[in-house]
Scaffold this motif. Structure first.
Motif, PDB file in Angstrom:
ATOM      1  N   ALA A   1      -0.676  10.540   8.480  1.00 20.32           N
ATOM      2  CA  ALA A   1      -1.295   9.380   9.124  1.00 20.32           C
ATOM      3  C   ALA A   1      -1.718   8.345   8.090  1.00 20.32           C
ATOM      4  N   VAL A   2      -2.294   8.794   6.985  1.00 22.75           N
ATOM      5  CA  VAL A   2      -2.736   7.875   5.940  1.00 22.75           C
ATOM      6  C   VAL A   2      -1.543   7.193   5.292  1.00 22.75           C
ATOM      7  N   ASP A   3      -0.481   7.938   4.998  1.00 20.96           N
ATOM      8  CA  ASP A   3       0.711   7.355   4.377  1.00 20.96           C
ATOM      9  C   ASP A   3       1.302   6.260   5.259  1.00 20.96           C
ATOM     10  N   ARG A   4       1.377   6.532   6.545  1.00 23.16           N
ATOM     11  CA  ARG A   4       1.975   5.546   7.453  1.00 23.16           C
ATOM     12  C   ARG A   4       1.046   4.343   7.642  1.00 23.16           C
ATOM     13  N   ALA A   5      -0.265   4.592   7.620  1.00 22.44           N
ATOM     14  CA  ALA A   5      -1.213   3.481   7.712  1.00 22.44           C
ATOM     15  C   ALA A   5      -1.094   2.581   6.483  1.00 22.44           C
ATOM     16  N   ARG A   6      -0.916   3.182   5.315  1.00 23.06           N
ATOM     17  CA  ARG A   6      -0.765   2.390   4.094  1.00 23.06           C
ATOM     18  C   ARG A   6       0.496   1.546   4.143  1.00 23.06           C
ATOM     19  N   ALA A   7       1.587   2.151   4.620  1.00 21.62           N
ATOM     20  CA  ALA A   7       2.835   1.398   4.722  1.00 21.62           C
ATOM     21  C   ALA A   7       2.683   0.242   5.704  1.00 21.62           C
ATOM     22  N   THR A   8       2.027   0.486   6.819  1.00 21.68           N
ATOM     23  CA  THR A   8       1.814  -0.567   7.807  1.00 21.68           C
ATOM     24  C   THR A   8       0.945  -1.687   7.236  1.00 21.68           C
ATOM     25  N   PHE A   9      -0.100  -1.324   6.512  1.00 21.91           N
ATOM     26  CA  PHE A   9      -0.996  -2.312   5.931  1.00 21.91           C
ATOM     27  C   PHE A   9      -0.242  -3.261   5.002  1.00 21.91           C
ATOM     28  N   SER A  10       0.693  -2.732   4.256  1.00 24.90           N
ATOM     29  CA  SER A  10       1.441  -3.561   3.313  1.00 24.90           C
ATOM     30  C   SER A  10       2.384  -4.516   4.024  1.00 24.90           C
ATOM     31  N   GLU A  11       2.820  -4.150   5.250  1.00 20.97           N
ATOM     32  CA  GLU A  11       3.831  -4.946   5.940  1.00 20.97           C
ATOM     33  C   GLU A  11       3.253  -5.861   7.017  1.00 20.97           C
ATOM     34  N   ILE A  12       2.133  -5.484   7.602  1.00 20.05           N
ATOM     35  CA  ILE A  12       1.640  -6.167   8.801  1.00 20.05           C
ATOM     36  C   ILE A  12       0.993  -7.500   8.452  1.00 20.05           C
ATOM     37  N   GLU A  13       1.031  -8.418   9.405  1.00 15.36           N
ATOM     38  CA  GLU A  13       0.371  -9.706   9.234  1.00 15.36           C
ATOM     39  C   GLU A  13      -1.068  -9.594   9.723  1.00 15.36           C
ATOM     40  N   ILE A  14      -1.999  -9.966   8.848  1.00 16.95           N
ATOM     41  CA  ILE A  14      -3.416  -9.949   9.197  1.00 16.95           C
ATOM     42  C   ILE A  14      -3.956 -11.359   9.013  1.00 16.95           C
ATOM     43  N   THR A  15      -4.537 -11.863  10.106  1.00 16.69           N
ATOM     44  CA  THR A  15      -5.112 -13.210  10.074  1.00 16.69           C
ATOM     45  C   THR A  15      -6.579 -13.122  10.481  1.00 16.69           C
ATOM     46  N   ALA A  16      -7.190 -14.288  10.634  1.00 18.24           N
ATOM     47  CA  ALA A  16      -8.581 -14.318  11.083  1.00 18.24           C
ATOM     48  C   ALA A  16      -8.731 -13.745  12.487  1.00 18.24           C
ATOM     49  N   GLU A  17      -7.585 -13.601  13.211  1.00 15.16           N
ATOM     50  CA  GLU A  17      -7.607 -13.011  14.552  1.00 15.16           C
ATOM     51  C   GLU A  17      -7.484 -11.504  14.504  1.00 15.16           C
ATOM     52  N   GLY A  18      -7.184 -10.965  13.322  1.00 16.38           N
ATOM     53  CA  GLY A  18      -7.041  -9.523  13.196  1.00 16.38           C
ATOM     54  C   GLY A  18      -5.625  -9.098  12.866  1.00 16.38           C
ATOM     55  N   ALA A  19      -5.307  -7.829  13.058  1.00 22.80           N
ATOM     56  CA  ALA A  19      -3.987  -7.281  12.736  1.00 22.80           C
ATOM     57  C   ALA A  19      -3.086  -7.341  13.960  1.00 22.80           C
ATOM     58  N   ASP A  20      -1.860  -7.807  13.757  1.00 21.80           N
ATOM     59  CA  ASP A  20      -0.897  -7.905  14.851  1.00 21.80           C
ATOM     60  C   ASP A  20      -0.025  -6.650  14.854  1.00 21.80           C
ATOM     61  N   LEU A  21      -0.553  -5.570  15.450  1.00 23.59           N
ATOM     62  CA  LEU A  21       0.194  -4.311  15.457  1.00 23.59           C
ATOM     63  C   LEU A  21       1.469  -4.419  16.292  1.00 23.59           C
ATOM     64  N   GLY A  22       1.417  -5.227  17.360  1.00 30.12           N
ATOM     65  CA  GLY A  22       2.575  -5.347  18.235  1.00 30.12           C
ATOM     66  C   GLY A  22       3.795  -5.870  17.513  1.00 30.12           C
ATOM     67  N   ALA A  23       3.591  -6.790  16.571  1.00 27.70           N
ATOM     68  CA  ALA A  23       4.712  -7.349  15.829  1.00 27.70           C
ATOM     69  C   ALA A  23       5.419  -6.294  14.988  1.00 27.70           C
ATOM     70  N   GLN A  24       4.722  -5.232  14.663  1.00 26.77           N
ATOM     71  CA  GLN A  24       5.298  -4.140  13.881  1.00 26.77           C
ATOM     72  C   GLN A  24       5.879  -3.038  14.778  1.00 26.77           C
ATOM     73  N   GLY A  25       5.871  -3.301  16.094  1.00 22.77           N
ATOM     74  CA  GLY A  25       6.381  -2.292  17.017  1.00 22.77           C
ATOM     75  C   GLY A  25       5.414  -1.147  17.254  1.00 22.77           C
ATOM     76  N   LEU A  26       4.160  -1.361  16.895  1.00 20.80           N
ATOM     77  CA  LEU A  26       3.155  -0.304  17.056  1.00 20.80           C
ATOM     78  C   LEU A  26       2.388  -0.540  18.357  1.00 20.80           C
ATOM     79  N   HIS A  27       3.026  -0.187  19.457  1.00 21.99           N
ATOM     80  CA  HIS A  27       2.445  -0.446  20.771  1.00 21.99           C
ATOM     81  C   HIS A  27       1.728   0.794  21.285  1.00 21.99           C
ATOM     82  N   LYS A  28       0.529   0.592  21.776  1.00 20.69           N
ATOM     83  CA  LYS A  28      -0.144   1.672  22.486  1.00 20.69           C
ATOM     84  C   LYS A  28       0.429   1.747  23.896  1.00 20.69           C
ATOM     85  N   PRO A  29       0.279   2.890  24.585  1.00 16.94           N
ATOM     86  CA  PRO A  29       0.818   3.001  25.948  1.00 16.94           C
ATOM     87  C   PRO A  29       0.315   1.876  26.836  1.00 16.94           C
ATOM     88  N   SER A  30       1.211   1.348  27.669  1.00 18.32           N
ATOM     89  CA  SER A  30       0.829   0.252  28.556  1.00 18.32           C
ATOM     90  C   SER A  30      -0.094   0.726  29.666  1.00 18.32           C
TER      91      SER A  30
END
Length: 798
Positions: A741-770
């Motif tokens: 879990a930590v390894d994958r979180a680190r990889a996501t952190f390096s790739e994901i876009e983080i703005t003043a609105e927060g982290a855009d997990l959806g853009a990385q395909g990290l969707h929680k169940p609808s």
């Protein structure tokens, strides 16, 4: 009246607690009657508060005076003056016991008085019931007593949203169904902000129908699922299984809890699906079998088989065949489930009702749906789960009440370290329990029972008939109607009419046919709802209970018997049993009974009654063994769950996630900070990333454990038991969970876009169940009166 602290401490809570001490304390409470009767409401409250200590080590310092004050308050607020036996029950629950109080002795008021005792100590109390209707009823009924002492209260129901639940959980005394409270625990495990949690932890659980909740449902997993689709059974497997012949293609164990595929059956499936081996991943054609489907069907089946061969390995297809066999040959419609509105609804055998939120493990649920020709539901992904036993383990202190605690004392002691206290009835019992009437066959048993009911009905005495399942209740009702006896039927198909049926079950001339009566929360009053004909019915002998077949547990028999003879009323009971009954077939497997038949096939020898008792004790022993075995599997899962929960709590409540991820990618962390993004936004973004992967890995781990449970008998090596192998494999897999879990979180952190609105997990395909939903897995093979519910690792791998 002060100075009874030493006496309170001397009472203890061991199984041999001297009930004379309880009665002595209650008798001491009577000395304060005059003083309290003349006190104002505020003075009564002050007196009660003076009897307890709050703070880090809360306790009751003056039990007699506290009980006296609560008794006075009950009379002023709800119009009921508690009997001495109710004060004794309150006392023992404040010690931490499970109390046995007979039906009609006032357990609802006893539980509320116990809640007051704990609430005055500053402890938050959850009063746990078997369903939401009872929770709401008890909150409304007992609310004035709690209000009197300034204790806030409320009841959790299915209709409440997150904000309403959050408000109710913050109160002093909360009434709620065990499943509702469990699902709130699970939903809180999905939050990414602590403020979104709805549940406030409680100090004390007071459990109504304690044996039902803590024993019968103890190992039922409460499941939170997400909308990711899961694998469905291969389409042709159900058709193949339906065409199999018993003792040729499969065999069924004597206790009808397991079904076994034979070599011939395996070949039949292999030919039918066009695969090389059911025990391997091949799908090439094999030599034809005369019983197998024709070539076109086999080709179609082969495609289904190939689609079923997923990454889960070769055991997947075999598991689907096994669950299809279980569904076809061990689960019976109108015994273990009903079909309602195009859906399979499980029956709670310990209560005789539809288990609204329950389903079997996904493979078995789908197999039953396929068997009935229904649309196979999508199982989805299990996000989290917790057993009722583990849920109750969250409470530092537990106590409870039920009408049949003694028979469950072994389980309560072994799994909860709780003792049982028996509270004598307020009025001596006048019920006459006739010896069982035993017959050779079920047909003879039922005929004799119907004759008996018709005979008693002629006298006008009200009759309650207890049956094992829906099908039996309807057969008996039909037979009675054929003899001119009208009756009301109470079972899982018409539970909506429950209150009305029970309210009139004690009226003269009424015959009520019911499945299990446990946990219905309503007394049968002689003379009907308003008891206007009470004296007339008393003169007729009170309520007469007729049990058709013994249950696997003496507790359930006693719950049925206990409906007669309420509060000292007269009553009677008799059970009709046959040697073909499930409890006899199970408990007496391999034993032979020689007895002479009398008229109508009746067996009247004393040794026959002793044999029936023996069979029931054996069946109960098997249930305890299964409970213990299943507990070993679930305990490891719960231990791992607690580790994940602790990790999750640390991420939620600290900046651990940001510290870890920023240390891993210092350059990106510095750039984000230099862009002026507030630190609290960065903390939350890191938190959401870390929690997403931790939750995903836990969900994957649960799926892996489920796979192991389904196929451990194929993987266990000769020198190790299945439970040892399960522990070895699950511990090995869990050891990698956090790191992954930590390894994958680190990889996501390096790739994901983080703005003043927060982290855009959806853009990385990290969707929680609808969508998410909750249900309870029926994971206890003996929870149904029929005893053949399967899908439990305990039954398969003992």
């Amino acid at each position: 009246m002060a100075g009874f602290g030493w006496f309170w401490k001397a009472m203890g809570s061991s199984a041999t607690a001297n009930q004379k001490k309880s009665k002595t304390i209650v008798s001491e409470a009577a000395k304060a009657v005059d003083r309290l009767a003349q006190a104002s409401d505020a003075e009564v409250v002050d007196i009660a508060r003076s009897c307890v200590t709050t703070g880090d080590d809360p306790s009751v310092d003056d039990a007699p005076l506290l009980l006296a004050a609560v008794r006075e308050a009950a009379e002023r607020t709800v119009g009921m003056r508690p009997f001495d036996v109710q004060l004794q029950g309150t006392l023992r629950m404040l010690v931490g016991d499970v109390v046995e109080m007979a039906t009609g002795e006032g357990k609802t008021l006893t539980g509320a008085m116990t809640a007051v005792g704990y609430g005055l100590q500053g402890r938050r109390v959850h009063l746990i019931t078997v369903n939401s209707f009872l929770a709401g009823r008890d909150d409304q009924w007992m609310g004035p007593l709690l209000d009197f002492f300034g204790l806030s209260h409320g009841a959790i129901s299915e209709e409440h949203g997150a904000d309403e639940r959050r408000d109710i959980y913050s109160r002093d005394v909360i009434f709620g169904a065990v499943n509702e409270m469990g699902f709130d625990v699970l939903r809180d495990q999905l939050i990414t902000r602590r403020a979104d949690a709805v549940r406030t932890p409680a100090d004390v659980a007071i459990i109504d129908e304690a044996d039902s909740v803590m024993v019968d449902e103890a190992l039922v997993p409460l499941v939170l699922a997400g909308s990711e689709p899961g694998p469905a059974p291969a389409g042709r497997i159900t058709d193949l299984v339906r065409r199999m012949e018993e003792n040729r293609h499969f065999t069924v164990s004597g206790d009808r809890r397991n079904v076994f595929l034979t070599d011939s059956g395996a070949r039949f499936v292999e030919n039918g699906l066009g695969i090389e081996s059911l025990y391997g991943a091949g799908a090439s054609s094999t030599a034809p079998d005369p019983d197998a489907p024709d070539g076109a069907e086999a080709a179609e089946s082969a495609e289904s088989a190939k689609s079923a061969e997923t990454a889960d390995g070769p055991g997947t297809l075999l598991s689907q065949v096994n669950v299809a066999l279980h569904a076809q040959h061990l689960l019976t419609r109108d015994v273990h489930y009903i079909v309602r509105d195009g859906k399979v609804a499980l029956i709670d055998g310990s209560r005789g009702r539809v288990a609204e939120l329950q389903r079997w493990p996904d493979g078995l649920q789908a197999a039953v749906e396929a068997k009935e020709g229904l649309q196979v539901t999508d199982g989805g992904r299990i996000l989290d789960q917790i057993t009722v036993q583990a849920l109750l383990g969250l409470y530092p202190r537990k106590c409870g009440m039920t009408g049949t605690a003694v028979a469950a004392s072994d389980q309560l002691r072994q799994f909860y370290d709780l003792s049982v206290s028996v509270i004598d009835p307020n009025m001596p019992a006048q019920r006459f329990d006739e010896a069982d009437r035993v017959y050779t066959t079920e047909e003879q048993r039922d005929a004799a029972a119907v004759d008996h009911i018709v005979e008693v009905h002629r006298t006008g005495q009200p009759i309650l008939v207890g049956t094992q399942d829906i099908a039996e209740s309807e057969r008996v009702a039909e037979a009675l109607a054929g003899r001119g006896v009208e009756c009301s039927v109470l079972n899982a198909k018409n539970h909506e009419a429950e209150a009305a049926i029970i309210a009139e079950a004690g009226r003269a001339g009424h015959v009520t046919v019911s499945t299990q009566m446990a946990g219905r929360g309503t007394d049968i009053r002689l003379g009907g709802r308003d008891e206007e004909d009470h004296d007339h019915v008393v003169g007729l002998g009170g309520l007469h209970v007729v049990g058709i077949g013994r249950f696997r547990s003496q507790r359930l028999d006693n719950q049925l018997r206990g409906r007669a003879g309420r509060q000292g009323d007269p009553g009677s009971s008799v059970f009709f049993v046959s040697l073909e009954d499930d409890v006899v077939a199970t408990g007496g497997a391999g034993e032979e009974l020689r007895a002479d038949q009398g008229e109508g096939g009746r067996l009247e020898q004393r040794k026959v009654l002793q044999f029936i008792d023996h069979c029931q004790r054996v069946a109960e022993g098997q249930m305890l063994d299964i409970h213990a075995t299943t507990w070993k599997y679930n305990k490891l899962i719960n231990d791992q769950r607690e580790i994940v929960d602790d990790r999750r709590g640390k991420v939620l409540d600290t900046d651990t996630a940001w510290q870890d991820l920023s240390y891993h990618d210092v350059e990106k962390a510095g750039r984000l900070q230099s862009e002026g993004i507030p630190q609290d936004v960065l903390d939350q973004a890191a938190r959401e990333i870390m929690l997403f992967h931790l939750d995903h890995e836990w969900s994957e781990h649960l799926a892996y454990l489920d796979d192991i449970r389904e196929s451990i008998h194929l993987r266990a090596i000769a020198r190790e038991s299945p439970i040892d192998e399960f522990h070895r494999m699950s511990i090995a897999a869990f050891g990698e969970l956090a790191e992954r879990a930590v390894d994958r979180a680190r990889a996501t952190f390096s790739e994901i876009e983080i703005t003043a609105e927060g982290a855009d997990l959806g853009a990385q395909g990290l969707h929680k169940p609808s969508a998410t939903w909750t249900y309870m897995v029926n994971d206890n093979p003996l929870s149904s009166s029929g005893g053949s519910v399967v899908g439990s690792i305990a039954a398969m791998f003992r």
